[in-house]
Design a protein around this motif. Structure first.
Motif, PDB file in Angstrom:
ATOM      1  N   VAL A   1      12.612 -15.697 -50.011  1.00  0.00           N
ATOM      2  CA  VAL A   1      12.148 -14.336 -49.698  1.00  0.00           C
ATOM      3  C   VAL A   1      10.628 -14.290 -49.707  1.00  0.00           C
ATOM      4  N   GLY A   2      10.015 -15.028 -50.610  1.00  0.00           N
ATOM      5  CA  GLY A   2       8.556 -15.077 -50.660  1.00  0.00           C
ATOM      6  C   GLY A   2       7.946 -15.578 -49.367  1.00  0.00           C
ATOM      7  N   ARG A   3       8.660 -16.461 -48.683  1.00  0.00           N
ATOM      8  CA  ARG A   3       8.143 -16.993 -47.415  1.00  0.00           C
ATOM      9  C   ARG A   3       8.185 -15.961 -46.289  1.00  0.00           C
ATOM     10  N   PHE A   4       8.890 -14.841 -46.512  1.00  0.00           N
ATOM     11  CA  PHE A   4       8.853 -13.759 -45.516  1.00  0.00           C
ATOM     12  C   PHE A   4       7.432 -13.248 -45.336  1.00  0.00           C
ATOM     13  N   LYS A   5       6.598 -13.436 -46.375  1.00  0.00           N
ATOM     14  CA  LYS A   5       5.230 -12.920 -46.329  1.00  0.00           C
ATOM     15  C   LYS A   5       4.267 -13.887 -45.653  1.00  0.00           C
ATOM     16  N   THR A   6       4.800 -14.971 -45.113  1.00  0.00           N
ATOM     17  CA  THR A   6       3.974 -15.921 -44.373  1.00  0.00           C
ATOM     18  C   THR A   6       3.788 -15.423 -42.938  1.00  0.00           C
ATOM     19  N   PRO A   7       2.547 -15.204 -42.512  1.00  0.00           N
ATOM     20  CA  PRO A   7       2.347 -14.762 -41.124  1.00  0.00           C
ATOM     21  C   PRO A   7       2.957 -15.755 -40.138  1.00  0.00           C
ATOM     22  N   GLY A   8       3.553 -15.214 -39.092  1.00  0.00           N
ATOM     23  CA  GLY A   8       4.149 -16.061 -38.065  1.00  0.00           C
ATOM     24  C   GLY A   8       5.343 -16.849 -38.553  1.00  0.00           C
ATOM     25  N   ASN A   9       6.113 -16.265 -39.454  1.00  0.00           N
ATOM     26  CA  ASN A   9       7.256 -16.987 -40.036  1.00  0.00           C
ATOM     27  C   ASN A   9       8.385 -17.217 -39.033  1.00  0.00           C
ATOM     28  N   GLY A  10       8.368 -16.528 -37.912  1.00  0.00           N
ATOM     29  CA  GLY A  10       9.328 -16.796 -36.839  1.00  0.00           C
ATOM     30  C   GLY A  10      10.688 -16.159 -37.005  1.00  0.00           C
ATOM     31  N   LEU A  11      10.938 -15.521 -38.129  1.00  0.00           N
ATOM     32  CA  LEU A  11      12.243 -14.910 -38.344  1.00  0.00           C
ATOM     33  C   LEU A  11      12.438 -13.713 -37.417  1.00  0.00           C
ATOM     34  N   LYS A  12      13.631 -13.604 -36.869  1.00  0.00           N
ATOM     35  CA  LYS A  12      13.955 -12.497 -35.975  1.00  0.00           C
ATOM     36  C   LYS A  12      14.810 -11.490 -36.724  1.00  0.00           C
ATOM     37  N   ILE A  13      14.377 -10.237 -36.737  1.00  0.00           N
ATOM     38  CA  ILE A  13      15.038  -9.193 -37.523  1.00  0.00           C
ATOM     39  C   ILE A  13      15.623  -8.143 -36.596  1.00  0.00           C
ATOM     40  N   GLY A  14      16.890  -7.844 -36.774  1.00  0.00           N
ATOM     41  CA  GLY A  14      17.514  -6.744 -36.051  1.00  0.00           C
ATOM     42  C   GLY A  14      17.275  -5.451 -36.802  1.00  0.00           C
ATOM     43  N   ILE A  15      16.696  -4.463 -36.124  1.00  0.00           N
ATOM     44  CA  ILE A  15      16.391  -3.177 -36.755  1.00  0.00           C
ATOM     45  C   ILE A  15      17.097  -2.051 -36.008  1.00  0.00           C
ATOM     46  N   PRO A  16      17.386  -0.939 -36.701  1.00  0.00           N
ATOM     47  CA  PRO A  16      18.108   0.167 -36.048  1.00  0.00           C
ATOM     48  C   PRO A  16      17.208   1.113 -35.259  1.00  0.00           C
ATOM     49  N   GLY A  17      15.939   0.713 -35.051  1.00  0.00           N
ATOM     50  CA  GLY A  17      15.018   1.545 -34.280  1.00  0.00           C
ATOM     51  C   GLY A  17      13.626   1.497 -34.864  1.00  0.00           C
TER      52      GLY A  17
END
Length: 282
Positions: free
Chosen positions: A96-112
């Motif tokens: 979870v800490g690596r979520f704060k790395t800029p450009g981490n590449g993770l794709k997040i589905g959001i409801p809007g």
């Protein structure tokens, strides 16, 4: 006088509005043309000022507060009711800490983009920028089908994600509560400022009566709730209602207004929303 009214098909909204639109209370000459839409569609309609009265997310309200005023009745605020970030596989603290790395590449589905959920995600993890907007009810399946890496869920999906083998990464409602000590403002009911003030006040009064009727007669709206609840069983429907409909739904009061004002102040300070009018409320 007929007014256009938009709210979601979720149990908390159908529970709140049942008595109003089905004339179980005296509506004092008002009738309503009802539009059922998901929260992001309602947000977009509010941006275009299409409806006289509408449910919207508080994040979206920040962009339409010049056009709409917030009613004291009908809002969804609470503790332990916030959006959740979920995943296919468990994440430990280091991951979870690596979520704060800029450009981490993770794709997040959001409801809007204009949901309060997305606002809170931005506060907690501003580096998570690769976002795909999905209908809230599609986010779990998008995760299961590997189309996204993380999912931001709201509404009844809080109660269903574990049944599908998915995992909680962080409860953003808990995050907000620890940060501010306030209830989390999720969605509110607003009325068009172009309506006469006496009509705005009447709508506020009638909506409060509708919520009070729902609390006094909790089974009265069961058929209406079930009709729109997307194959949800009765126990889950009422769990949903218990979480999202509470004292703040009857009347925001000073605590509810403080929570909303805190949200808006924080968002303004972080340049997430534009400067707001002095008076947000009817």
């Amino acid at each position: 006088m007929k007014l256009s009214l938009g709210f979601s098909p979720c149990p908390n909204d159908t529970f709140i509005f049942d008595a109003l639109i089905h004339h179980k209370i005296d509506t004092e000459g008002l009738t309503f043309e009802v539009f059922f839409d998901d929260v992001e569609t309602l947000n977009q309609k509010a941006l275009r000022a299409e409806l006289d009265i509408t449910k919207l997310s508080f994040h979206a309200f920040a962009y339409v507060a010049e056009k709409y005023a917030l009613l004291d009745a009908g809002s969804a605020l609470g503790f332990g009711v916030g959006p959740m970030l979920i995943s296919r596989e468990p994440y430990d603290d280091a991951a979870v800490g690596r979520f704060k790395t800029p450009g981490n590449g993770l794709k997040i589905g959001i409801p809007g983009k204009l949901t309060t959920a997305n606002f809170l995600l931005g506060v907690a993890f501003p580096e998570l920028k690769n976002k795909e907007e999905l209908i809230f009810s599609d986010i779990e399946n998008a995760l299961l089908e590997n189309r996204i890496d993380l999912g931001l869920i709201i509404h009844e999906n809080r109660f269903t994600y574990q049944d599908k083998g998915l995992h909680k990464v962080i409860d953003l409602g808990d995050y907000w509560e620890q940060l501010t000590g306030c209830a989390i403002p999720l969605g509110g009911i607003v009325v068009n400022r172009n309506l006469e003030h006496s009509i705005q006040l009447k709508v506020n009064r009638l909506l409060r009566q509708s919520v009070e009727y729902a609390f006094a007669h909790p089974k009265s709206s069961l058929d209406f709730i079930r009709q729109h609840a997307q194959e949800m069983d009765e126990a889950v429907m009422y769990k949903h209602i218990d979480l999202y409909v509470n004292k703040y739904s009857v009347n925001l009061g000073s605590e509810g207004r403080k929570a909303i004002d805190t949200l808006f102040t924080m968002a303004e300070e972080r340049s997430i929303i534009p400067a707001q009018p002095k008076n947000l409320y009817v």
